[in-house]
Scaffold this motif. Structure first.
Motif, PDB file in Angstrom:
ATOM      1  N   ASN A   2      57.150   8.959  14.802  1.00  0.00           N
ATOM      2  CA  ASN A   2      58.128   9.139  13.736  1.00  0.00           C
ATOM      3  C   ASN A   2      58.707  10.559  13.794  1.00  0.00           C
ATOM      4  O   ASN A   2      57.982  11.526  13.956  1.00  0.00           O
ATOM      5  CB  ASN A   2      57.435   8.953  12.385  1.00  0.00           C
ATOM      6  CG  ASN A   2      58.335   9.326  11.235  1.00  0.00           C
ATOM      7  OD1 ASN A   2      59.467   8.843  11.148  1.00  0.00           O
ATOM      8  ND2 ASN A   2      57.864  10.195  10.368  1.00  0.00           N
ATOM      9  N   SER A   4      61.309  11.349  11.434  1.00  0.00           N
ATOM     10  CA  SER A   4      62.179  11.498  10.269  1.00  0.00           C
ATOM     11  C   SER A   4      61.427  11.420   8.942  1.00  0.00           C
ATOM     12  O   SER A   4      60.573  10.564   8.742  1.00  0.00           O
ATOM     13  CB  SER A   4      63.246  10.396  10.328  1.00  0.00           C
ATOM     14  OG  SER A   4      63.929  10.349   9.110  1.00  0.00           O
ATOM     15  N   TRP A   5      61.788  12.302   8.051  1.00  0.00           N
ATOM     16  CA  TRP A   5      61.198  12.274   6.709  1.00  0.00           C
ATOM     17  C   TRP A   5      61.577  10.992   5.984  1.00  0.00           C
ATOM     18  O   TRP A   5      60.860  10.518   5.110  1.00  0.00           O
ATOM     19  CB  TRP A   5      61.699  13.459   5.878  1.00  0.00           C
ATOM     20  CG  TRP A   5      61.297  14.802   6.378  1.00  0.00           C
ATOM     21  CD1 TRP A   5      62.121  15.730   6.961  1.00  0.00           C
ATOM     22  CD2 TRP A   5      59.989  15.395   6.330  1.00  0.00           C
ATOM     23  NE1 TRP A   5      61.403  16.855   7.290  1.00  0.00           N
ATOM     24  CE2 TRP A   5      60.090  16.681   6.913  1.00  0.00           C
ATOM     25  CE3 TRP A   5      58.745  14.967   5.870  1.00  0.00           C
ATOM     26  CZ2 TRP A   5      59.009  17.547   7.041  1.00  0.00           C
ATOM     27  CZ3 TRP A   5      57.658  15.820   5.994  1.00  0.00           C
ATOM     28  CH2 TRP A   5      57.803  17.100   6.578  1.00  0.00           C
ATOM     29  N   LYS A  19      60.148  20.400   3.547  1.00  0.00           N
ATOM     30  CA  LYS A  19      61.490  20.607   4.096  1.00  0.00           C
ATOM     31  C   LYS A  19      62.021  21.996   3.735  1.00  0.00           C
ATOM     32  O   LYS A  19      62.690  22.643   4.543  1.00  0.00           O
ATOM     33  CB  LYS A  19      62.445  19.533   3.562  1.00  0.00           C
ATOM     34  CG  LYS A  19      62.381  18.250   4.374  1.00  0.00           C
ATOM     35  CD  LYS A  19      63.024  17.091   3.658  1.00  0.00           C
ATOM     36  CE  LYS A  19      64.517  17.101   3.713  1.00  0.00           C
ATOM     37  NZ  LYS A  19      65.076  15.837   3.177  1.00  0.00           N
ATOM     38  N   ALA A  47      56.882  14.162  11.192  1.00  0.00           N
ATOM     39  CA  ALA A  47      58.240  14.594  10.803  1.00  0.00           C
ATOM     40  C   ALA A  47      58.313  16.122  10.777  1.00  0.00           C
ATOM     41  O   ALA A  47      59.309  16.725  11.178  1.00  0.00           O
ATOM     42  CB  ALA A  47      58.598  14.020   9.438  1.00  0.00           C
ATOM     43  N   THR A  51      60.647  18.467  13.183  1.00  0.00           N
ATOM     44  CA  THR A  51      61.608  19.435  12.642  1.00  0.00           C
ATOM     45  C   THR A  51      61.390  20.808  13.273  1.00  0.00           C
ATOM     46  O   THR A  51      62.336  21.513  13.625  1.00  0.00           O
ATOM     47  CB  THR A  51      61.475  19.532  11.108  1.00  0.00           C
ATOM     48  OG1 THR A  51      61.471  18.211  10.570  1.00  0.00           O
ATOM     49  CG2 THR A  51      62.604  20.311  10.496  1.00  0.00           C
ATOM     50  N   ASN A  61      65.589  18.719   8.389  1.00  0.00           N
ATOM     51  CA  ASN A  61      65.320  17.460   9.088  1.00  0.00           C
ATOM     52  C   ASN A  61      65.523  17.637  10.592  1.00  0.00           C
ATOM     53  O   ASN A  61      66.420  18.364  11.019  1.00  0.00           O
ATOM     54  CB  ASN A  61      66.311  16.368   8.656  1.00  0.00           C
ATOM     55  CG  ASN A  61      66.205  16.060   7.188  1.00  0.00           C
ATOM     56  OD1 ASN A  61      65.312  15.345   6.771  1.00  0.00           O
ATOM     57  ND2 ASN A  61      67.102  16.641   6.391  1.00  0.00           N
ATOM     58  N   CYS A  69      64.135  15.980  20.202  1.00  0.00           N
ATOM     59  CA  CYS A  69      63.957  14.777  19.366  1.00  0.00           C
ATOM     60  C   CYS A  69      63.830  13.541  20.249  1.00  0.00           C
ATOM     61  O   CYS A  69      62.988  12.671  20.013  1.00  0.00           O
ATOM     62  CB  CYS A  69      65.125  14.622  18.397  1.00  0.00           C
ATOM     63  SG  CYS A  69      65.074  15.835  17.062  1.00  0.00           S
TER      64      CYS A  69
END
Ligand SMILES: [Zn+2]
Length: 336
Positions: A2, A4-5, A19, A47, A51, A61, A69
């Motif tokens: 994963n 992504s938040w 964040k 996540a 980042t 993000n 990524c």
């Protein structure tokens, strides 16, 4: 993995806080994400790592587009490492040394390196001491995220060097929404969520045959308690069947204890006459029948004992012996 938040359900405040640290470039080099199993701590750790490694993070993000990524999604990022328990459920010094060897090199793709240590509570002493040295003096831009369900089992010296981020159990609504996303029918998802004690993993385990049979076994055990039908034969036979659950026996035993705790909790709810929804919805007539057979005092003592053994389970070498000792204690408690 994963990156992504937005794939995380619940934990809004945690995510906002994390964040913000990313946005303001204030991320501490060692972090400890803790909370019960199955609530998304690992997704959050991933996540966060994504980042930190991302070439062009946007507002805290990971961008999802840059080489970093893309490499994370493909599982090929050269500056990202995960340490997890080996086959026997322990993180040994061998795994920690291997990671130390890898992070000794300069970062290749990103400006920093990130290490996630999953189930950090399973590190043995040698592993933990070795990790401590690296955390104290990592040599370069490295971020460590330790993920654990128990801070009690971690060295105080490690905890004190980490920024602690606690993740709470999920609400039944959140759990049910995760289950629906995973293809569970809505009504079934809602039912499982009331049972899950804040944990998606618990809900998923319950949804399989094994979970259902563990839940039945816990209700039966409680029926025996309420009927004062615990004898030594029961001690041995239960000890044998629960202690020999095979692979992941500790996980299953932990679940069995959780189910037992829920039955006891339901009994206490019935005593209080409150309108709180019972965990054991499907067995409601069975649960109702048991009401009043044990005193509130006994129920509370029993619940305490269950909680104590849930904690002891982490350090137990023989689940079978533990179950036997548990049942003997229950027997004594009910005879008092
Ligand atoms: Zn990126």
């Amino acid at each position: 993995m994963n990156i992504s938040w937005s794939n995380i359900t619940g934990h809004k405040q945690n995510i906002e806080r994390l964040k913000t640290l990313c946005r303001e470039d204030m991320v501490p080099h060692s972090m400890l994400f803790f909370g019960i199993d199955g609530i998304g701590k690992m997704l959050a750790a991933q996540a966060m790592a994504a980042t930190l490694l991302c070439h062009h993070p946007v507002d805290g993000n990971a961008c999802g587009e840059c080489p970093s990524c893309k490499a994370l999604i493909a599982g090929t990022h050269p500056d990202f490492f995960t340490v997890e328990p080996e086959e026997k459920g322990i993180i040994t010094i061998g795994s920690v040394r291997e990671m130390q060897g890898k992070i000794a090199r300069v970062p290749i793709m990103s400006k920093v390196r990130a290490v996630i240590i999953d189930d950090a509570q399973t590190m043995n002493d040698a592993a933990a001491n070795s990790l401590l040295k690296t955390i104290e003096d990592p040599g370069g831009e490295i971020y460590f995220i330790l993920v654990t369900n128990s801070t009690m089992a971690l060295l105080e010296t490690i905890i004190s060097r980490c920024m602690r981020e606690e993740f709470a159990g999920l609400s039944p609504e959140d759990i049910s929404s995760v289950l629906v996303k995973q293809g569970v029918a809505e009504q079934q998802a809602r039912y499982l969520a009331t049972f899950a004690d804040g944990s998606v993993r618990q809900a998923i385990l319950l949804n399989d045959e094994e979970g259902t049979s563990l839940q039945k076994s816990a209700v039966e055990f409680f029926e025996n308690c309420a009927g004062h039908e615990l004898d030594m034969e029961m001690v041995w036979s239960q000890g044998k069947s629960l202690g020999a659950l095979g692979k992941k026996e500790k996980d299953k035993l932990k679940q069995w204890f959780s189910f037992l705790a829920m039955v006891i909790r339901d009994q206490l709810v019935l005593y209080s006459g409150s309108e709180i929804i019972l965990y054991n919805q499907t067995d409601i007539s069975r649960i109702n029948k048991l009401t009043g057979q044990l005193s509130q005092h006994q129920l509370i003592a029993l619940l305490k004992l269950v909680r104590e053994y849930q904690g002891r389970l982490r350090y137990s070498v023989s689940p079978q012996l533990m179950v036997e000792s548990f049942i003997i204690k229950v027997k004594t408690l009910l005879e008092d």
